[in-house]
Enzyme design. Structure first.
Site, PDB file in Angstrom:
ATOM      1  N   ASP A  55       0.820  -1.208   0.000  1.00 45.13           N
ATOM      2  CA  ASP A  55       0.000   0.000   0.000  1.00 45.13           C
ATOM      3  C   ASP A  55       0.859   1.264   0.000  1.00 45.13           C
ATOM      4  OD1 ASP A  55      -2.264  -1.597   0.165  1.00 45.13           O
ATOM      5  OD2 ASP A  55      -2.357  -1.492   2.354  1.00 45.13           O
ATOM      6  N   TYR A  90       5.720  -9.746   7.527  1.00 44.90           N
ATOM      7  CA  TYR A  90       5.623  -8.297   7.670  1.00 44.90           C
ATOM      8  C   TYR A  90       5.930  -7.918   9.113  1.00 44.90           C
ATOM      9  CZ  TYR A  90       3.297  -7.349   3.162  1.00 44.90           C
ATOM     10  OH  TYR A  90       2.995  -7.195   1.824  1.00 44.90           O
TER      11      TYR A  90
END
Length: 261
Positions: free
Chosen positions: A56, A115
């Site tokens: 993103d 992540y």
């Protein structure tokens, strides 16, 4: 295009000034900058690139990857990597290149992604830390957040943690691990006095899934939701709407591993 040569290229980038990975009209994205650089290095545009993870806006990566499809082979891979880095902007770096065969598919090949989300709380952050770490002004109950993070591990229904899922989106996913720990991996003299890492690993994630999970953990730490409510949300039985999306600038794609067999 009917490509004959295939390369897996790993990259790093700071996402703060980019509108995510995917190409979009009239905005600067990581994929756009990579394709523009490769066109200059190769001297033509007769190639194709496909990314592994569509990060993103403002999300960074210590290890993302893309596949490069070419008609002609790269004669000197080390030189190609060097020239690519000379021409990439300073906040993007190619860190490795490997030739793969036609059976490798960067989207469908088995892989795991880890992540991390860097955060701190209770103090006004130094402005220089903004691209890397999210700071929550309120006090957070870290011990309670650690319990909440563990609830995400295993196979659960994550529909509540996906922004605008399509009808055919598979929302039942498995989280291999989900932990909060004190940050001892990243440091800078402009970082908050104490910071934390949320670490999560899975084969793949839904759109905004991690940032919505982190958002719930922040609410939990502030006393605005409960462990029971998070447990219910993972069964699709929650009573409170999941809407909190943590800022993108704290999220980093830490490691991506491919099973190239």
């Amino acid at each position: 295009m009917k490509a004959q040569h295939f390369y897996l290229i790993h990259i790093q980038y700071i996402g703060f000034r980019f509108h995510g990975w995917a190409k979009q009209p009239e905005v600067k994205t990581v994929h756009y900058m990579i394709d523009r650089t490769l066109a200059f290095v190769l001297g033509h545009r007769d190639f194709k690139t496909m990314g592994s993870s569509r990060t993103d806006s403002k999300v960074s990566a210590l290890d993302n990857a893309f596949e490069l499809f070419l008609h002609e082979p790269i004669q000197d891979e080390a030189d190609f990597l060097h020239r690519t880095n000379l021409n990439l902007p300073p906040d993007i770096k190619a860190i490795g290149i490997k030739k793969v065969d036609a059976s490798f598919n960067i989207i469908k090949s088995p892989r795991t992604k880890e992540y991390i989300y860097l955060f701190a709380f209770g103090e006004k952050p130094h402005p220089f830390s903004a691209p890397f770490i999210t700071t929550i002004p309120e006090e957070l109950n870290i011990d309670l957040m650690k319990e909440g993070a563990k609830l995400f591990e295993g196979i659960h229904e994550f529909k509540a943690y996906c922004k605008r899922p399509k009808e055919d989106t598979i929302t039942q996913r498995e989280i291999l691990f989900s932990r909060i720990e004190e940050n001892q991996e990243f440091s800078a003299n402009f970082f908050p006095t104490k910071s934390y890492i949320y670490r999560v690993k899975a084969a793949g994630f839904l759109r905004h899934q991690i940032r919505m999970m982190v958002g719930q953990l922040f609410l939990l730490g502030k006393g605005e939701t409960s462990l029971e409510e998070i447990s219910l949300s993972l069964k699709g039985k929650h009573t409170k709407e999941i809407f909190q999306v943590a800022p993108g600038s704290g999220l980093i794609l830490h490691k991506i591993d491919f099973d190239e067999k």
